[in-house]
Structure formats: C-alpha cells, structure tokens
Write an enzyme that holds these catalytic residues in place. Structure first.
Site, PDB file in Angstrom:
ATOM      1  N   ASP B 128      18.861 -16.846 -15.729  1.00  0.00           N
ATOM      2  CA  ASP B 128      17.434 -16.925 -15.434  1.00  0.00           C
ATOM      3  C   ASP B 128      17.015 -18.392 -15.461  1.00  0.00           C
ATOM      4  OD1 ASP B 128      14.957 -15.939 -14.834  1.00  0.00           O
ATOM      5  OD2 ASP B 128      14.420 -15.475 -16.899  1.00  0.00           O
ATOM      6  N   PHE B 130      14.013 -21.490 -14.441  1.00  0.00           N
ATOM      7  CA  PHE B 130      12.637 -21.772 -14.908  1.00  0.00           C
ATOM      8  C   PHE B 130      12.025 -22.716 -13.888  1.00  0.00           C
ATOM      9  CE2 PHE B 130      10.223 -24.365 -18.327  1.00  0.00           C
ATOM     10  CZ  PHE B 130       9.259 -23.401 -18.580  1.00  0.00           C
ATOM     11  N   HIS B 135       4.173 -22.199 -13.454  1.00  0.00           N
ATOM     12  CA  HIS B 135       4.465 -21.470 -14.694  1.00  0.00           C
ATOM     13  C   HIS B 135       4.858 -22.446 -15.802  1.00  0.00           C
ATOM     14  CE1 HIS B 135       6.029 -18.454 -17.448  1.00  0.00           C
ATOM     15  NE2 HIS B 135       7.225 -19.003 -17.413  1.00  0.00           N
ATOM     16  N   ARG B 144       2.129 -25.827 -25.856  1.00  0.00           N
ATOM     17  CA  ARG B 144       2.281 -27.170 -26.423  1.00  0.00           C
ATOM     18  C   ARG B 144       1.215 -28.079 -25.799  1.00  0.00           C
ATOM     19  NH1 ARG B 144       6.981 -29.922 -25.176  1.00  0.00           N
ATOM     20  NH2 ARG B 144       6.600 -29.330 -23.010  1.00  0.00           N
ATOM     21  N   GLU B 198       7.229 -10.811 -16.307  1.00  0.00           N
ATOM     22  CA  GLU B 198       7.313 -12.064 -15.545  1.00  0.00           C
ATOM     23  C   GLU B 198       7.777 -11.731 -14.141  1.00  0.00           C
ATOM     24  OE1 GLU B 198       9.710 -15.007 -17.592  1.00  0.00           O
ATOM     25  OE2 GLU B 198       8.056 -15.452 -18.971  1.00  0.00           O
ATOM     26  N   GLU B 200       9.508 -12.482 -10.819  1.00  0.00           N
ATOM     27  CA  GLU B 200      10.563 -13.398 -10.391  1.00  0.00           C
ATOM     28  C   GLU B 200      11.225 -12.908  -9.095  1.00  0.00           C
ATOM     29  OE1 GLU B 200      13.221 -14.708 -13.425  1.00  0.00           O
ATOM     30  OE2 GLU B 200      11.695 -14.614 -15.010  1.00  0.00           O
ATOM     31  N   ASP B 232      11.216  -9.925 -15.530  1.00  0.00           N
ATOM     32  CA  ASP B 232      11.813 -10.421 -16.779  1.00  0.00           C
ATOM     33  C   ASP B 232      10.867 -10.061 -17.926  1.00  0.00           C
ATOM     34  OD1 ASP B 232      13.160 -11.905 -18.718  1.00  0.00           O
ATOM     35  OD2 ASP B 232      12.227 -13.789 -18.107  1.00  0.00           O
ATOM     36  N   ARG B 236       6.443 -11.654 -26.373  1.00  0.00           N
ATOM     37  CA  ARG B 236       6.067 -13.043 -26.669  1.00  0.00           C
ATOM     38  C   ARG B 236       6.090 -13.363 -28.148  1.00  0.00           C
ATOM     39  NH1 ARG B 236       7.151 -15.067 -21.812  1.00  0.00           N
ATOM     40  NH2 ARG B 236       5.890 -14.076 -20.182  1.00  0.00           N
ATOM     41  N   GLN B 239       9.760 -13.715 -29.040  1.00  0.00           N
ATOM     42  CA  GLN B 239      10.264 -14.920 -28.373  1.00  0.00           C
ATOM     43  C   GLN B 239       9.810 -16.203 -29.065  1.00  0.00           C
ATOM     44  OE1 GLN B 239       9.056 -15.113 -24.230  1.00  0.00           O
ATOM     45  NE2 GLN B 239      10.010 -17.111 -23.916  1.00  0.00           N
ATOM     46  N   LYS B 252      13.706 -11.376 -24.827  1.00  0.00           N
ATOM     47  CA  LYS B 252      13.958 -11.104 -23.404  1.00  0.00           C
ATOM     48  C   LYS B 252      15.033 -10.035 -23.190  1.00  0.00           C
ATOM     49  CE  LYS B 252      11.827 -14.888 -21.468  1.00  0.00           C
ATOM     50  NZ  LYS B 252      10.873 -14.844 -20.347  1.00  0.00           N
ATOM     51  N   THR B 256      15.433  -6.081 -18.278  1.00  0.00           N
ATOM     52  CA  THR B 256      15.112  -6.824 -17.059  1.00  0.00           C
ATOM     53  C   THR B 256      15.211  -5.821 -15.915  1.00  0.00           C
ATOM     54  OG1 THR B 256      16.128  -8.826 -17.981  1.00  0.00           O
ATOM     55  CG2 THR B 256      15.787  -8.762 -15.586  1.00  0.00           C
ATOM     56  N   THR B 348       9.472 -17.385 -13.605  1.00  0.00           N
ATOM     57  CA  THR B 348       8.174 -16.849 -13.201  1.00  0.00           C
ATOM     58  C   THR B 348       7.556 -17.649 -12.061  1.00  0.00           C
ATOM     59  OG1 THR B 348       7.935 -16.211 -15.493  1.00  0.00           O
ATOM     60  CG2 THR B 348       5.975 -16.069 -14.133  1.00  0.00           C
ATOM     61  N   GLU B 362       0.115 -16.188 -19.295  1.00  0.00           N
ATOM     62  CA  GLU B 362      -0.663 -17.211 -18.606  1.00  0.00           C
ATOM     63  C   GLU B 362      -2.096 -16.749 -18.351  1.00  0.00           C
ATOM     64  OE1 GLU B 362       2.037 -19.168 -15.402  1.00  0.00           O
ATOM     65  OE2 GLU B 362       3.085 -17.403 -16.134  1.00  0.00           O
TER      66      GLU B 362
END
Lengths: 411, 411
Positions: B128, B130, B135, B144, B198, B200, B232, B236, B239, B252, B256, B348, B362
C-alpha cells in the site's frame, strides 16, 4: 536418546531434534526430509513404503515439496509422526526391519553433503516484530538520543508486515541493494553504503484462524509448526530516509534469509522459560491463564571475509519482551487471519552488552565507532566493520537449525 | 463499439471494458469470467470449445479458478484474447456461429445476478503506497499540525507492506475490530471507536521480476495485469497508538476490500494522462524516457444505513504524486521481487476539497467535526458521521469495476 545413524551423538542433528526441511539432489526432485546426523531422512520414500500407515492421516502430505499440508494437520498427528521417526532411528530400535535393515528403504537416508536445501514452506505473509528490548533501547539511544522507548513499546508487541517474496533460504547470495537515500546534504540514488544484518528468531504457523476471528494467547502456541533462525538484512541509509511515517520498506524488502531446518516445538521444550522482561500490568488479552513461553537459545554470529573467520556477536532468543504466543494473540486480536506457512519473526535479539547485540547498527553506533572483530581461535587476524563489505559472509548458528548464511555481492 | 449482449450500450460493462473476474453459481464451480452487460462470459466453456485455438498459448490457463496463470503470460497474448472476445461479442460480428448462434456455447453467458464473485487472483504480497498528495497533506495538518509533509514525501513513492491474508472481495462483511488503543489517558483493549475507510486504486501484477533484479520505470507498465478499486479499512484509534516507529499494523490488517472485476489497461487508455503533481527534479530512476501515466477516473463513494443512502465523497484516481510505473520502479529498485498476483495500491485518493477526500479521518478532522451526509436524490434524509457505525455499508463505484462494498458488523 541416541540413534544408529549418528552413534557418537555429537551431531547438532541428534534424534532429540529431528527438524523438517525440503531438499533435492541430482537424482531426487524437491521433497520433505528430516535431518539426522549427517543424513536427511527422505519422507517421500518412507511414505511410499507405508511407514506411517498406523497413524490416522493422509501420509501423502509427506510426499509434497513444501511442508504446508503436513503443518496444517494439527499437533497431535505431527507428534505421532515424530514419535514414529524416533522409534525407527533409535539405537535400540525394535523396528530395525522397517528402516535400518530394510532393503526397500535403504535409499531413504540421503547424505546431507549431496543435497540442496530449499525454502521449506510456501510463505503467505511474513510479519516482523520488534520485541527485542535491548535492540529497541539501542536503536532509540542511537537514532533518537534522549527520547527513550516509544510509549507504546512495553504494552504491545510492536511489529510491521514484511515482504514474503524476498524471503530466501540460507546460502542465497544477497546483492548489495540500490536505493534512494540522503547523503552529503542531498538525496541520491545508488548503492547502499550501510548494508547490515539483524539476528532474529522466527516461527512458522501450522494452522491459522478464520478472517474476523482471533487466537487467544492460551491457544496460540498450538498454532506454531516450528522455528528457524532469520536474518533481516537491512540497508540503513535507505531505511532511515524512507521510514517516516509508514515504517521500513525498501530498506528491508530486498532480502530476508532463513535457516533451512524447521525445529519443532517438541525439540525445544528444555529451552523454554517464563518471560522475565515484561511488565506486570499487561492487558488481559496478552496475559492469558498460563504464562506464555520464551526460549533461551544462544545464537552465534560470525563473519567471513577473504582473510579470516571472525566471531562477531553472541545473541540469545531470550532477550524479548513478548513471547510468540503473545505476538500471535496480538496479531490476530482485530481479526487478521494467519495462514499455514506464515512466518512471524521476533525482531533483533540484542543482549545487554556490545558483544551481544544483533546488528552492526548497534555495534558501530550507526557507523560512528568501528567495531573490532576478533578471529576464530585458529587464526590471529583482527579487523573492524562499521557496515558490511562486498564479499562478507554472515553466518548465524544454533544447534539443530543448520546455518543461516548469506554473502553480500557487489552490484 | 457495441455488443449484441447489451444492445442499448448503457451498461458499465460495455464491450470496451471487458474486465476479468472469478465467479461461481449453484451449478458451476469457481472459474474465470469476463463481464459483459448483465452477463458473465464463462471462459472455461469458451476454452473447452476451442474458441482460442488460433492464439499461440495454452488456453487451459483460462480453465483455472484464479487469473494468475493467464496474467503471467504477457501482454501480447492477453491482447489477442481480448480482441478475440470483442470479435465474438460485437453487434456486427461475422463470427456469430462461434458464440451467438452456437448451441454448444449457449451456456457460456451466465446471468450476473445468479453468480457469486470471488477473489480474482491469489495474492502473494500486497503493498500500500501513500501517493495521494492531498491525503498526505490532510493527514499532516490533522495529525501533526504545522509540520507539513515529511521531507522524503515528494522525492519517492512512500509505501508499506500490507497484509495479503485479509484482502477480501466486495460484499464480504467486516467485523468491527478489537484492539489496543489509548483512551481517556490510559491504554485499553476493546472495540475500535474510529473505524474508517480509505478510497484507493490498485494494480495487479501480471509478471514479476527475479530476486535481486529491478524493473525500470519505462518497462513497468508492461507488468500490470489490470486495476481494481480498493478500500483500505482503518481503525484510527488502534493505528495511532501502534504506529510509532514501524507504521500501521493492526490498525489496517483486519480487512482490505477490492472490487471484483479487474479492468485491463487497454480499457483505460482514454483515461490516461501525464502526471501533473510531481516535482520536476525527480531522480533518474523515477523519470525514465517516457512520462509514466496517471489515470483520471472519478470514484463515487456512498454510505447506506437503515434509513438512507447517502452521497459521501467523489474521489479521483488522478490525485497522486507518482504513477503506478513509478511505484513499481521504486518498489523493485533494491532487488525486491514482484510476483504474479501481487497487489499494489495508491493510498487514499483525496482531492483538494472536503467533499473530495477519501476518508472520514479527513472529512471529520479525526472525529472533531461531524461530516454531513446528504441523501441521494430520491430521498430527503440527512445525517452525519465522524467514523463508521455498526451496520453502515460503504460503497465505492467507478464504471467497469463493479462495486467495492462492505458492511461494518458489530463484534
């Protein structure tokens, strides 16, 4: 116990071990074998001859070229097969007519020196944990000084999904990987300058769990087929540049080497001990009713170059904060299915001193302090390493597992 | 082009798409099929009847219950098979005697409504990435704040190894996972309270590369068999507590979901475009001689509960900073082997606005701002979500792929 195959009883493959592997020779196609002394017992021949006909299972699983079907049968059948093999191989066997003195099975013992060894199982998923606590502390002190262990570290077995397609058998040459890393203030693509190894211990799964279900910590040991040594080759420059925020990828996925012989849990009972490094207040799903086991097995690490043969480290499988039972319980807690042939590794098994670590990253403090290697007793040479050089052969050894070896090739 | 199977030409499975899948019915064992209109063309029947005898390949690969053997043959054979199927299905076919008017193949068209769909390929490894840049920016700003993208993000496709054992076909129910997370100031074990999805896009690998070799960015597209939509699923809370320092694991690996139909690259040529979001100064191994392609395919995301059917997001496969060719080149740069059936996902596919994102993380800013869902046109109801509730059915749709659906079950 002793065996008529290795009367001196000084082989690592004694009758008390009997590990499973897959081998071939110039004349024989790939098949399942059991190591005994300097020989491999050919399971295909024994199955053809009906040696296992008194055991209630389909013995043709022993005629395949991976151990998956046999492993999936459950521990009761496997223990009966093991007992039957011990019965035939024992020095004082009362069944000499079935193997030792049986002309129809005389080809069942193949010289190990004439055999090629292959990956013993078809590996679905490979998971690499990080439960070596001294390794975690060392990494933290080298890579993030002053910060200490991550706050989650002691409360769950931290792990990541590895790459099963690049798991290879001992003696497979490893090309120095190319990759992207940061050097002299800029990103670059080229040959990794920080190729390293990691000393690990790993379990193959016998039978798994259904999608959406979990395996309790008390049931988890029954899902282990056996154990191998594992080298989680690592390219530290690639790894450090890529790992934020999703963890290691190309820094690890170019190769992982395993030893050829899968040692069954029955052979390791005397090395089992209670976990001593873990917290008292673990969450219940990791505690269970009986204490999950940890093994106490020394692993010798040596390095050969064109000049000498050097002792490097002595690791031990006991330097872990969680047992395999706890790793399996955690792995499946959310419903993730394990399957027969899945491989689960501990992470690096460093001990508390510099000569007990399991990687050059730790011994050389990420390349800043060259680590001195002393030659084996018969030689006088000494040398140093920060990371591996082209041509270096790295060997892990523990009795009964065979060697977990690999040579770094130029690229 | 039009087909006599769906004369109105208003099906998502037109003769221009012809995706591959694996299906079974009450009477038929699992086998390869091609979607056309409201039917599935049974490849096993066509192969038995010698329909592909003029093409130079072993047509029995089309009689198997996965697409792996067929996918591994190379694009030339696959294009010939596709052209042959189009020849038989075209409205103005001059080969009506071979399929349309052939009594021996009249069972070759199976009603899709009577079929069960299965995982189309045996998946070795699942990776997977990113590469959805919006995203990545959203995650960074939510998780962050003030820090921005990681410094490596624009210079390489960041990715991690996923769990292949828990990849399931559309409509497989998903149990709300249990796991360890941090809540109200302490670690706990229980049902995830932040189950998310997610959106994808993913590619299946046709043929791979040998251990220790790499695939150049210019050759990489030839290693793609076809594409699916992918969900996916993510927990959260699990995770966020587990991810430092090795990335996502139990957050995760519980599930899937992929859509059932693999759309071949030939069907998507008109959606191909040059990448517009990537840096000009990429390292050469990611540049290549020709520009690697990116697809422009909208994906509709909807959610059903007991009351209504809501539009949620509209994502697009174009919101990526690297193409599949670049992901493949990067993945193999160090010598990691890809194998037939490996699955490679984008990560994503969020767009720049709140209604174009690909996850509730999000849209609800990690649960802090409930996201309003508006009902489909025929209904008036509105509701909100922070994360998924038990019973919610999440559906991704793009024409030709079938739906990528899953319902969250209580646990």
């Amino acid at each position: 116990m002793a065996s008529w195959v290795c009367p001196g009883n000084n082989s690592e493959f004694s009758i008390d071990v009997l590990p499973y592997g897959v081998f071939s020779t110039d004349k024989l196609d790939a098949r399942i074998g059991v190591a005994i002394g300097e020989y491999i017992l050919d399971m295909k021949v024994l199955s053809y001859e009906g040696i296992f006909s008194a055991i209630d299972f389909d013995a043709s699983v022993l005629e395949q070229n991976t151990l998956n079907a046999f492993a999936s049968l459950g521990s009761k059948v496997r223990q009966q097969v093991r007992a039957r093999i011990q019965q035939l191989l024992a020095t004082n066997t009362s069944h000499a007519d079935e193997l030792r003195d049986n002309p129809r099975t005389e080809e069942a013992l193949v010289k190990m020196s004439e055999a090629s060894l292959h990956l013993p199982m078809a590996i679905g998923d490979y998971t690499d944990f990080f439960v070596g606590i001294h390794h975690a502390r060392n990494c933290s002190s080298i890579l993030r000084p002053g910060v200490g262990l991550h706050p989650n570290y002691l409360s769950q077995p931290i792990g990541y999904h590895g790459r099963s397609s690049s798991v290879v058998i001992s003696k497979t040459p490893i090309r120095r990987p190319k990759g992207q890393f940061f050097r002299d203030g800029e990103r670059t693509f080229g040959l990794s300058q920080k190729v390293d190894f990691e000393v690990e211990f790993a379990a193959f799964i016998s039978h798994g769990n259904e999608f959406g279900t979990s395996i309790s910590v008390d049931d988890a040991e029954d899902h282990i087929f056996g154990f191998v040594l594992l080298n989680d080759w690592s390219a530290r420059d690639i790894q450090s540049w890529e790992s934020a925020p999703l963890g290691p990828f190309n820094g690890k996925n170019f190769a992982t080497t395993i030893s050829p012989w899968i040692v069954p849990p029955e052979a390791l009972k005397s090395f089992c001990q209670y976990p001593s490094l873990q917290e008292d207040d673990l969450l219940p799903y990791l505690r269970g009713k009986r204490q999950a086991s940890v093994y106490d097995i020394p692993i010798q690490v040596s390095l050969k170059d064109q000049v000498g043969d050097y002792r490097v480290f002595e690791c031990n499988t006991k330097h872990v904060v969680f047992s395999f039972a706890q790793m399996i319980a955690h792995h499946t807690a959310g419903g993730c299915p394990l399957r027969t042939g899945d491989l689960i590794a501990t992470g690096t098994l460093s001990g508390p001193s510099r000569h007990e670590v399991g990687s050059l990253l730790e011994a050389s403090r990420n390349g800043s302090e060259p680590y001195e290697l002393s030659a084996e007793e018969t030689e006088k040479h000494e040398t140093t390493r920060t990371f591996l050089l082209d041509g270096d052969i790295v060997c892990f050894r523990a009795p009964g597992f065979g060697s977990c070896d690999g040579q770094i090739l130029s690229n």
